[in-house]
Scaffold this motif. Structure first.
Motif: not given
Length: 92
Positions: A1-6, A8-24
């Motif tokens: 896995m390239t550094k870019l993919a790592q 992007l995966w990290g940002l996707a996980i953080l972003g989805s967690t943030w969206v899930a917490l803010t939207t309830g």
């Protein structure tokens, strides 16, 4: 896995967690103080990442090592090239 993919995966996980917490979406009842901190969290993280990047660049520039041997070698090569060009009739 390239550094870019790592990243992007990290940002996707953080972003989805943030969206899930803010939207309830998880069904969690967060206190109002947590919700007030949670909304601007991406902006805080972006500013923190920018400060870290700026600090890293500043530190690298401050601790940059000069290569004096390479500089002397380059200067001698420049002098040789100028002498060769002057011998061929080029004026500086």
């Amino acid at each position: 896995m390239t550094k870019l993919a790592q990243w992007l995966w990290g940002l996707a996980i953080l972003g989805s967690t943030w969206v899930a917490l803010t939207t309830g979406a998880l069904g969690l009842e967060l206190p109002l103080s947590c919700q007030e901190v949670l909304w601007p969290l991406p902006a805080y993280l972006l500013v923190s990442a920018g400060c870290y990047a700026l600090g890293t660049v500043g530190y690298r520039v401050a601790t940059f090592h000069d290569c004096e041997d390479a500089a002397r070698e380059l200067q001698s090569q420049i002098q040789e090239a100028r002498a060769d060009l002057a011998r061929r009739g080029l004026r500086f």
